[in-house]
Scaffold this active site. Structure first.
Site, PDB file in Angstrom:
ATOM      1  N   CYS A  70       0.817  -1.214   0.000  1.00  0.00           N
ATOM      2  CA  CYS A  70       0.000   0.000   0.000  1.00  0.00           C
ATOM      3  C   CYS A  70       0.848   1.261   0.000  1.00  0.00           C
ATOM      4  CB  CYS A  70      -0.928   0.031   1.213  1.00  0.00           C
ATOM      5  SG  CYS A  70      -1.985   1.496   1.262  1.00  0.00           S
ATOM      6  N   ARG A  78      -0.295   4.773   2.975  1.00  0.00           N
ATOM      7  CA  ARG A  78      -0.313   4.510   4.404  1.00  0.00           C
ATOM      8  C   ARG A  78      -0.019   5.711   5.307  1.00  0.00           C
ATOM      9  NH1 ARG A  78       3.593  -0.584   4.728  1.00  0.00           N
ATOM     10  NH2 ARG A  78       4.106  -0.022   2.568  1.00  0.00           N
ATOM     11  N   TRP A  94      -9.383   5.992  -0.860  1.00  0.00           N
ATOM     12  CA  TRP A  94      -9.775   6.626  -2.111  1.00  0.00           C
ATOM     13  C   TRP A  94      -8.838   6.112  -3.190  1.00  0.00           C
ATOM     14  CZ3 TRP A  94      -8.608   9.851   2.204  1.00  0.00           C
ATOM     15  CH2 TRP A  94      -7.285  10.289   2.266  1.00  0.00           C
ATOM     16  N   GLU A 144      -4.877   3.626 -10.957  1.00  0.00           N
ATOM     17  CA  GLU A 144      -5.598   2.351 -10.805  1.00  0.00           C
ATOM     18  C   GLU A 144      -6.712   2.254 -11.845  1.00  0.00           C
ATOM     19  OE1 GLU A 144      -6.327   1.056  -6.598  1.00  0.00           O
ATOM     20  OE2 GLU A 144      -6.016   3.194  -6.245  1.00  0.00           O
TER      21      GLU A 144
HETATM   22  C1  HEM Z   1      -6.566   6.406   1.806  1.00  0.00           C
HETATM   23  C2  HEM Z   1      -6.151   6.239   0.569  1.00  0.00           C
HETATM   24  C3  HEM Z   1      -5.452   5.006   0.049  1.00  0.00           C
HETATM   25  C4  HEM Z   1      -4.790   4.972  -1.140  1.00  0.00           C
HETATM   26  C5  HEM Z   1      -4.617   6.127  -2.130  1.00  0.00           C
HETATM   27  C6  HEM Z   1      -4.280   3.627  -1.301  1.00  0.00           C
HETATM   28  C7  HEM Z   1      -3.594   3.194  -2.435  1.00  0.00           C
HETATM   29  C8  HEM Z   1      -3.318   1.877  -2.699  1.00  0.00           C
HETATM   30  C9  HEM Z   1      -2.934   1.372  -3.996  1.00  0.00           C
HETATM   31  C10 HEM Z   1      -2.785   2.197  -5.275  1.00  0.00           C
HETATM   32  C11 HEM Z   1      -2.746   0.038  -3.870  1.00  0.00           C
HETATM   33  C12 HEM Z   1      -2.326  -0.936  -4.977  1.00  0.00           C
HETATM   34  C13 HEM Z   1      -3.635  -1.515  -5.493  1.00  0.00           C
HETATM   35  C14 HEM Z   1      -3.474  -2.252  -6.806  1.00  0.00           C
HETATM   36  O1  HEM Z   1      -2.456  -2.028  -7.498  1.00  0.00           O
HETATM   37  O2  HEM Z   1      -4.380  -3.031  -7.128  1.00  0.00           O
HETATM   38  C15 HEM Z   1      -2.997  -0.302  -2.485  1.00  0.00           C
HETATM   39  C16 HEM Z   1      -2.878  -1.582  -1.980  1.00  0.00           C
HETATM   40  C17 HEM Z   1      -3.305  -1.925  -0.699  1.00  0.00           C
HETATM   41  N1  HEM Z   1      -3.866  -1.079   0.240  1.00  0.00           N
HETATM   42 FE1  HEM Z   1      -4.005   0.923   0.128  1.00  0.00          FE
HETATM   43  N2  HEM Z   1      -4.595   2.866  -0.210  1.00  0.00           N
HETATM   44  C18 HEM Z   1      -5.340   3.670   0.632  1.00  0.00           C
HETATM   45  C19 HEM Z   1      -5.927   3.262   1.827  1.00  0.00           C
HETATM   46  C20 HEM Z   1      -5.898   1.962   2.331  1.00  0.00           C
HETATM   47  C21 HEM Z   1      -6.631   1.524   3.509  1.00  0.00           C
HETATM   48  C22 HEM Z   1      -7.576   2.397   4.335  1.00  0.00           C
HETATM   49  C23 HEM Z   1      -6.305   0.208   3.697  1.00  0.00           C
HETATM   50  C24 HEM Z   1      -6.757  -0.754   4.766  1.00  0.00           C
HETATM   51  C25 HEM Z   1      -7.307  -0.367   5.919  1.00  0.00           C
HETATM   52  C26 HEM Z   1      -5.382  -0.164   2.628  1.00  0.00           C
HETATM   53  C27 HEM Z   1      -4.827  -1.428   2.484  1.00  0.00           C
HETATM   54  C28 HEM Z   1      -4.192  -1.862   1.335  1.00  0.00           C
HETATM   55  C29 HEM Z   1      -3.799  -3.243   1.094  1.00  0.00           C
HETATM   56  C30 HEM Z   1      -3.987  -4.424   2.060  1.00  0.00           C
HETATM   57  C31 HEM Z   1      -3.243  -3.289  -0.191  1.00  0.00           C
HETATM   58  C32 HEM Z   1      -2.685  -4.535  -0.920  1.00  0.00           C
HETATM   59  C33 HEM Z   1      -3.855  -5.247  -1.581  1.00  0.00           C
HETATM   60  C34 HEM Z   1      -3.458  -6.593  -2.187  1.00  0.00           C
HETATM   61  O3  HEM Z   1      -2.437  -7.156  -1.726  1.00  0.00           O
HETATM   62  O4  HEM Z   1      -4.188  -7.055  -3.095  1.00  0.00           O
HETATM   63  N3  HEM Z   1      -5.142   0.912   1.817  1.00  0.00           N
HETATM   64  N4  HEM Z   1      -3.348   0.836  -1.791  1.00  0.00           N
HETATM   65  N1  LIG Z   2      -7.182   2.637  -3.617  1.00  0.00           N
HETATM   66  C1  LIG Z   2      -7.383   1.438  -3.354  1.00  0.00           C
HETATM   67  N2  LIG Z   2      -7.027   0.479  -4.254  1.00  0.00           N
HETATM   68  C2  LIG Z   2      -6.816  -0.855  -3.981  1.00  0.00           C
HETATM   69  C3  LIG Z   2      -6.207  -1.255  -2.792  1.00  0.00           C
HETATM   70  C4  LIG Z   2      -6.020  -2.633  -2.555  1.00  0.00           C
HETATM   71  C5  LIG Z   2      -6.405  -3.564  -3.507  1.00  0.00           C
HETATM   72  C6  LIG Z   2      -7.010  -3.126  -4.673  1.00  0.00           C
HETATM   73  C7  LIG Z   2      -7.451  -4.155  -5.680  1.00  0.00           C
HETATM   74  N3  LIG Z   2      -6.228  -4.721  -6.228  1.00  0.00           N
HETATM   75  C8  LIG Z   2      -6.453  -5.913  -6.992  1.00  0.00           C
HETATM   76  C9  LIG Z   2      -6.143  -5.614  -8.445  1.00  0.00           C
HETATM   77  C10 LIG Z   2      -6.242  -6.875  -9.247  1.00  0.00           C
HETATM   78  C11 LIG Z   2      -4.821  -7.410  -9.236  1.00  0.00           C
HETATM   79  C12 LIG Z   2      -3.925  -6.221  -9.044  1.00  0.00           C
HETATM   80  N4  LIG Z   2      -4.793  -5.117  -8.612  1.00  0.00           N
HETATM   81  C13 LIG Z   2      -7.206  -1.792  -4.924  1.00  0.00           C
HETATM   82  C14 LIG Z   2      -8.002   1.014  -2.089  1.00  0.00           C
HETATM   83  C15 LIG Z   2      -8.934   0.030  -1.862  1.00  0.00           C
HETATM   84  C16 LIG Z   2      -9.278  -0.058  -0.490  1.00  0.00           C
HETATM   85  C17 LIG Z   2      -8.608   0.833   0.294  1.00  0.00           C
HETATM   86  S1  LIG Z   2      -7.596   1.771  -0.649  1.00  0.00           S
END
Ligand code: HEM
Ligand SMILES: N=C(Nc1cccc(CNC[C@@H]2CCCN2)c1)c1cccs1
Length: 364
Positions: free
Chosen positions: A66, A69, A239, A244
């Site tokens: 993420c 954070r 958000w 994305e």
């Molecule tokens: C507040 C604005 C936030 C932004 C802009 C953000 C942005 C992102 C982005 C761009 C990704 C990569 C997603 C992808 O490529 O599919 C990501 C992954 C992730 N985010 Fe954040 N995030 C935010 C908040 C959060 C919150 C609130 C949580 C949990 C409480 C969180 C937990 C995670 C997790 C667990 C992943 C990895 C997901 C996976 O392994 O599939 N994020 N985030």
């Molecule tokens: N901005 C966000 N994007 C996000 C975060 C975690 C996971 C995802 C979904 N990712 C799965 C896709 C499909 C494979 C690679 N990306 C989106 C957030 C989603 C929830 C909190 S932040």
């Protein structure tokens, strides 16, 4: 055993980071004894409200993929551990969307439903996000909607869903599994889904593509693990970062596959890779997303700003004496990587707990 060790480690971290919680004489020892006793008696234990809140926030802080954070302390935690009936889980998911969406000023929220307990698994949401667009395979080849959700769409229709109008942006129902009930679907009403229509600041033809996207990304297929306890339904939202939607959701060939259409609108020569028509189309698609969300007053962040914020978070963590775990391959944005500061350094990816983890799921 395993659970005792995980519980001990978590309680240690909880009291170390929240000294006021353990201020009373013998409070820490008493809580540790109580948890050990409860595990011995029931095979599990119940977090206090404060432990749950801390666990959910630190799980975000430990999410190494993420980039967002920096604001981990501001996560709103909706404690719904007493909710396990499918209809109630669905209703709380809709309430979550309402609280998270505001009127475009999006707030990071997580809703925590009942944990897995010995002999009684917690509920599970089969959708990977609370808001997803249906995918329909037409004549064997063409797809209408989001190809990533063809299987979930099939599952919903098999369960009796007839809501789809066959458009490219039909919002799928929630599919909820909970012990003692058949798997059921629940419609997500339009009023729960804020969407943004996509236009481009410089190209009037762009609106003619008829593109839109939903405001709130809410991940619902990950398990929140805290101190050895698994919460299999803990949907969380933040958000979007524009890339994305603009690069992956709308640009990937296996998704809405829009680069050729945008390139055509731009009048580019798509017969030769070396014209970089894909790259130009990607940039304009991302410009349109950021422009449209901002014009609609919906929170969104660009990958340059978010990269800087993330590095601020990394140094804040260093000052706090912690190493921020990070996975370079997910942190670096899918376009213009080297034009963002996160590209030009390496990270330690560690699998810390508490965390949000993806566990194998009964095939939906
Ligand atoms: C507040 C604005 C936030 C932004 C802009 C953000 C942005 C992102 C982005 C761009 C990704 C990569 C997603 C992808 O490529 O599919 C990501 C992954 C992730 N985010 Fe954040 N995030 C935010 C908040 C959060 C919150 C609130 C949580 C949990 C409480 C969180 C937990 C995670 C997790 C667990 C992943 C990895 C997901 C996976 O392994 O599939 N994020 N985030
Ligand atoms: N901005 C966000 N994007 C996000 C975060 C975690 C996971 C995802 C979904 N990712 C799965 C896709 C499909 C494979 C690679 N990306 C989106 C957030 C989603 C929830 C909190 S932040």
């Amino acid at each position: 055993g395993e659970l005792e060790r995980a519980a001990e480690e978590f309680l240690g971290a909880f009291y170390a980071e929240n000294p006021a919680e353990g201020a009373a004489e013998g409070a820490v020892a008493a809580r540790s004894r109580q948890v050990r006793e409860e595990i011995r008696r029931t095979g599990t234990y119940r977090h206090t409200a404060a432990e749950l809140r801390f666990g959910a926030r630190v799980a975000w802080r430990n999410s190494s993929r993420c980039i967002g954070r920096l604001y981990w302390r501001s996560l709103r935690v909706r404690d719904r551990r007493d909710v396990r009936a499918a209809r109630d889980v669905a209703a709380e998911c809709l309430a979550h969307l309402g609280e998270a969406t505001g009127s475009g000023r999006i707030r990071p929220v997580v809703t925590v439903f009942a944990p897995d307990r010995p002999g009684e698994p917690g509920p599970r949401i089969w959708n990977d996000q609370l808001i997803r667009y249906a995918g329909y395979r037409r004549d064997g080849r063409t797809v209408v909607g989001d190809p990533q959700n063809i299987e979930l769409t099939r599952t919903a229709r098999a369960l009796g869903w007839t809501g789809g109008r066959g458009t490219a942006f039909d919002v799928l129902p929630l599919v909820i599994e909970t012990p003692g009930e058949p798997v059921r679907f629940f419609d997500v009403p339009g009023r729960a889904v804020l969407e943004v229509e996509l236009t481009h600041p410089d190209f009037r033809w762009f609106a003619g593509l008829g593109l839109r996207w939903h405001a709130v990304p809410a991940v619902s297929d990950m398990t929140l693990e805290i101190g050895g306890i698994s919460y299999p339904a803990a949907p969380f939202n933040g958000w979007y970062m524009g890339t994305e939607i603009g690069a992956r959701d709308l640009g990937d060939e296996g998704r809405y596959d829009l680069l050729p259409r945008v390139a055509e609108g731009l009048g580019l020569d798509t017969s030769d890779e070396a014209t970089l028509w894909r790259d130009r189309a990607l940039v304009e698609l991302n410009v349109a997303v950021l422009h449209s969300f901002r014009q609609a007053g919906v929170t969104i962040t660009d990958h340059h700003t978010e990269s800087r914020r993330f590095l601020a978070h990394v140094s804040k963590e260093e000052s706090a004496g912690r190493t921020c775990p990070a996975d370079w391959s997910w942190i670096v944005p899918p376009i213009s990587g080297s034009a963002t500061p996160v590209f030009h350094r390496l990270y330690n990816d560690r699998d810390l707990r508490p965390n949000y983890v993806r566990k194998a799921r009964a095939h939906r």
